[in-house]
Design a protein around this motif. Structure first.
Motif, PDB file in Angstrom:
ATOM      1  N   MET A   1       0.842  -1.203   0.000  1.00  0.00           N
ATOM      2  CA  MET A   1       0.000   0.000   0.000  1.00  0.00           C
ATOM      3  C   MET A   1       0.875   1.250   0.000  1.00  0.00           C
ATOM      4  N   ILE A   2       0.438   2.251  -0.764  1.00  0.00           N
ATOM      5  CA  ILE A   2       1.089   3.557  -0.753  1.00  0.00           C
ATOM      6  C   ILE A   2       0.301   4.460   0.194  1.00  0.00           C
ATOM      7  N   GLU A   3       0.978   4.999   1.188  1.00  0.00           N
ATOM      8  CA  GLU A   3       0.320   5.874   2.153  1.00  0.00           C
ATOM      9  C   GLU A   3       0.919   7.276   2.074  1.00  0.00           C
ATOM     10  N   VAL A   4       0.072   8.226   1.793  1.00  0.00           N
ATOM     11  CA  VAL A   4       0.449   9.631   1.734  1.00  0.00           C
ATOM     12  C   VAL A   4      -0.125  10.297   2.980  1.00  0.00           C
ATOM     13  N   ASN A   5       0.747  10.775   3.851  1.00  0.00           N
ATOM     14  CA  ASN A   5       0.306  11.274   5.158  1.00  0.00           C
ATOM     15  C   ASN A   5       0.626  12.756   5.318  1.00  0.00           C
ATOM     16  N   THR A   6      -0.407  13.585   5.265  1.00  0.00           N
ATOM     17  CA  THR A   6      -0.329  15.039   5.480  1.00  0.00           C
ATOM     18  C   THR A   6       0.881  15.659   4.765  1.00  0.00           C
ATOM     19  N   VAL A   7       1.010  15.377   3.490  1.00  0.00           N
ATOM     20  CA  VAL A   7       2.179  15.819   2.722  1.00  0.00           C
ATOM     21  C   VAL A   7       2.025  17.267   2.254  1.00  0.00           C
ATOM     22  N   THR A   8       3.083  18.026   2.475  1.00  0.00           N
ATOM     23  CA  THR A   8       3.195  19.392   1.963  1.00  0.00           C
ATOM     24  C   THR A   8       4.487  19.493   1.160  1.00  0.00           C
ATOM     25  N   LYS A   9       4.403  20.165   0.011  1.00  0.00           N
ATOM     26  CA  LYS A   9       5.589  20.388  -0.814  1.00  0.00           C
ATOM     27  C   LYS A   9       5.597  21.830  -1.291  1.00  0.00           C
ATOM     28  N   LEU A  10       6.714  22.515  -1.044  1.00  0.00           N
ATOM     29  CA  LEU A  10       6.859  23.915  -1.421  1.00  0.00           C
ATOM     30  C   LEU A  10       7.875  24.078  -2.540  1.00  0.00           C
ATOM     31  N   PHE A  11       7.582  24.985  -3.458  1.00  0.00           N
ATOM     32  CA  PHE A  11       8.554  25.449  -4.438  1.00  0.00           C
ATOM     33  C   PHE A  11       8.616  26.963  -4.275  1.00  0.00           C
ATOM     34  N   ASP A  12       9.706  27.438  -3.649  1.00  0.00           N
ATOM     35  CA  ASP A  12       9.796  28.833  -3.222  1.00  0.00           C
ATOM     36  C   ASP A  12       8.627  29.108  -2.260  1.00  0.00           C
ATOM     37  N   GLU A  13       7.747  30.045  -2.619  1.00  0.00           N
ATOM     38  CA  GLU A  13       6.617  30.365  -1.738  1.00  0.00           C
ATOM     39  C   GLU A  13       5.329  29.656  -2.159  1.00  0.00           C
ATOM     40  N   THR A  14       5.407  28.867  -3.212  1.00  0.00           N
ATOM     41  CA  THR A  14       4.204  28.203  -3.735  1.00  0.00           C
ATOM     42  C   THR A  14       4.036  26.827  -3.117  1.00  0.00           C
ATOM     43  N   LYS A  15       2.823  26.543  -2.622  1.00  0.00           N
ATOM     44  CA  LYS A  15       2.509  25.223  -2.094  1.00  0.00           C
ATOM     45  C   LYS A  15       1.976  24.355  -3.228  1.00  0.00           C
ATOM     46  N   ALA A  16       2.820  23.449  -3.711  1.00  0.00           N
ATOM     47  CA  ALA A  16       2.369  22.525  -4.752  1.00  0.00           C
ATOM     48  C   ALA A  16       1.433  21.481  -4.172  1.00  0.00           C
ATOM     49  N   LEU A  17       1.696  21.067  -2.922  1.00  0.00           N
ATOM     50  CA  LEU A  17       0.822  20.146  -2.196  1.00  0.00           C
ATOM     51  C   LEU A  17       0.617  20.701  -0.795  1.00  0.00           C
ATOM     52  N   ASP A  18      -0.618  20.618  -0.325  1.00  0.00           N
ATOM     53  CA  ASP A  18      -0.979  21.253   0.942  1.00  0.00           C
ATOM     54  C   ASP A  18      -1.717  20.258   1.841  1.00  0.00           C
ATOM     55  N   ASN A  19      -0.947  19.599   2.724  1.00  0.00           N
ATOM     56  CA  ASN A  19      -1.538  18.715   3.734  1.00  0.00           C
ATOM     57  C   ASN A  19      -2.380  17.599   3.105  1.00  0.00           C
ATOM     58  N   VAL A  20      -1.801  16.913   2.115  1.00  0.00           N
ATOM     59  CA  VAL A  20      -2.521  15.876   1.359  1.00  0.00           C
ATOM     60  C   VAL A  20      -2.320  14.509   2.011  1.00  0.00           C
ATOM     61  N   SER A  21      -3.425  13.790   2.211  1.00  0.00           N
ATOM     62  CA  SER A  21      -3.378  12.417   2.727  1.00  0.00           C
ATOM     63  C   SER A  21      -4.189  11.511   1.813  1.00  0.00           C
ATOM     64  N   MET A  22      -3.607  10.354   1.451  1.00  0.00           N
ATOM     65  CA  MET A  22      -4.263   9.382   0.566  1.00  0.00           C
ATOM     66  C   MET A  22      -3.852   7.977   0.955  1.00  0.00           C
ATOM     67  N   ARG A  23      -4.666   7.006   0.568  1.00  0.00           N
ATOM     68  CA  ARG A  23      -4.335   5.592   0.728  1.00  0.00           C
ATOM     69  C   ARG A  23      -4.566   4.907  -0.614  1.00  0.00           C
ATOM     70  N   MET A  24      -3.495   4.428  -1.228  1.00  0.00           N
ATOM     71  CA  MET A  24      -3.580   3.776  -2.532  1.00  0.00           C
ATOM     72  C   MET A  24      -3.394   2.284  -2.328  1.00  0.00           C
ATOM     73  N   LYS A  25      -4.459   1.536  -2.524  1.00  0.00           N
ATOM     74  CA  LYS A  25      -4.489   0.120  -2.157  1.00  0.00           C
ATOM     75  C   LYS A  25      -3.595  -0.726  -3.053  1.00  0.00           C
ATOM     76  N   GLN A  26      -3.084  -1.797  -2.451  1.00  0.00           N
ATOM     77  CA  GLN A  26      -2.231  -2.742  -3.165  1.00  0.00           C
ATOM     78  C   GLN A  26      -3.021  -3.467  -4.248  1.00  0.00           C
ATOM     79  N   GLY A  27      -2.386  -3.660  -5.391  1.00  0.00           N
ATOM     80  CA  GLY A  27      -3.003  -4.457  -6.443  1.00  0.00           C
ATOM     81  C   GLY A  27      -4.216  -3.806  -7.065  1.00  0.00           C
TER      82      GLY A  27
END
Length: 299
Positions: A1-27
């Motif tokens: 399983m791929i687990e994305v937990n409250t992910v934030t990604k910044l490029f300079d002052e821009t938030k490309a991702l803002d507190n993203v959480s997901m669960r991508m099931k196996q198979g």
């Protein structure tokens, strides 16, 4: 399983991702949709270990992918802009990837070389965008990864190749328990393939659902009556949309089919017909229910 937990990604002052959480099931096949600039490509690069997060974490089977060589051996990321060394043919590229992917499947490579209509003697950099994408997909599938990340996988492919690609991915999901994440801004490309759907908008997760439950939770219903129906009584069904045409009414309703049928029978229509909704229609009505204009999100 791929687990994305409250992910934030910044490029300079821009938030490309803002507190993203997901669960991508196996198979399964996870369809990640959103307009250009919504953060889809950034998320795939984080999952594949190309980018480090600025907050939160991404794990596959409990491990971080960033600087994790053993785990990256099981992941193949196909970028929206495929890159190849300038002098490489497809066979040169295959030789390169054989060194880095321990599960490389030579039989699959030879089979796909017979299927994909490419010139295997030409340098890949001379190919059209669609042909470069075919080359990338051929190599990705031959690497036999456990996790396949495809950024705008169907862009630039003709209908025959798109259909072929979907069939091959579906086979590997069933036979090899392959987990695939596909980004797209075209819902029609994904609705016959995905097991999960996630919608990103300006770096935020707007919705994440299992496709089957999403599909079964909303229906287009046509009812015909001997006399024009009472519009006020129809409102008791809480339709998302109502269209009247004489003695025929079309409703968009939430709920399971088995729950809706007796409620509809109580109106004593001449006939009832439940019609399937496209994935795009489902998202349109779901987004309207949560206050978003889906047509603007996907522009």
């Amino acid at each position: 399983m791929i687990e994305v937990n409250t992910v934030t990604k910044l490029f300079d002052e821009t938030k490309a991702l803002d507190n993203v959480s997901m669960r991508m099931k196996q198979g399964g096949v996870y369809g990640l949709i959103g307009s250009n600039g919504s953060g889809k490509s950034t998320l795939l690069r984080i999952i594949s270990g190309v980018y480090r997060t600025d907050g939160g974490s991404v794990t596959i089977e409990g491990e971080s992918t960033f600087e994790n060589t053993a785990l990256k051996d099981r992941i193949f990321f196909v970028s929206d802009e495929p890159y190849f060394f300038s002098q490489y043919t497809i066979h040169d590229a295959a030789k390169f990837y054989r060194q880095y992917y321990s599960n490389w499947d030579e039989a699959t490579f030879k089979r796909l070389c017979e299927i994909f209509p490419l010139n295997y003697k030409k340098k890949i950099h001379t190919f059209s965008k669609g042909m470069k994408r075919q080359a990338s997909l051929l190599l990705a599938l031959s690497a036999n990864p456990d996790y396949l990340l495809l950024d705008e996988a169907f862009d630039g492919l003709d209908a025959v190749i798109r259909s072929l690609l979907k069939r091959i991915i579906a086979e590997k999901v069933v036979d090899k328990n392959l987990t695939t994440v596909i980004t797209s801004h075209n819902l029609r490309e994904l609705e016959d393939l995905c097991t999960q759907i996630g919608l990103l908008h300006y770096g935020k997760l707007v919705m994440e659902r299992d496709y089957d439950s999403l599909k079964d939770s909303m229906h287009k219903v046509q009812l015909a009556f001997e006399q024009a129906p009472d519009e006020e009584k129809l409102k008791t069904l809480a339709p998302l949309k109502t269209e009247l045409s004489g003695r025929v009414v079309t409703l968009i309703l939430r709920g399971e089919r088995e729950e809706l049928k007796p409620k509809l029978d109580a109106f004593n229509p001449i006939f009832i017909e439940m019609l399937p909704l496209t994935l795009e229609e489902i998202f349109l009505y779901e987004m309207e229910g949560t206050g978003y204009d889906f047509s603007q999100i996907m522009d």
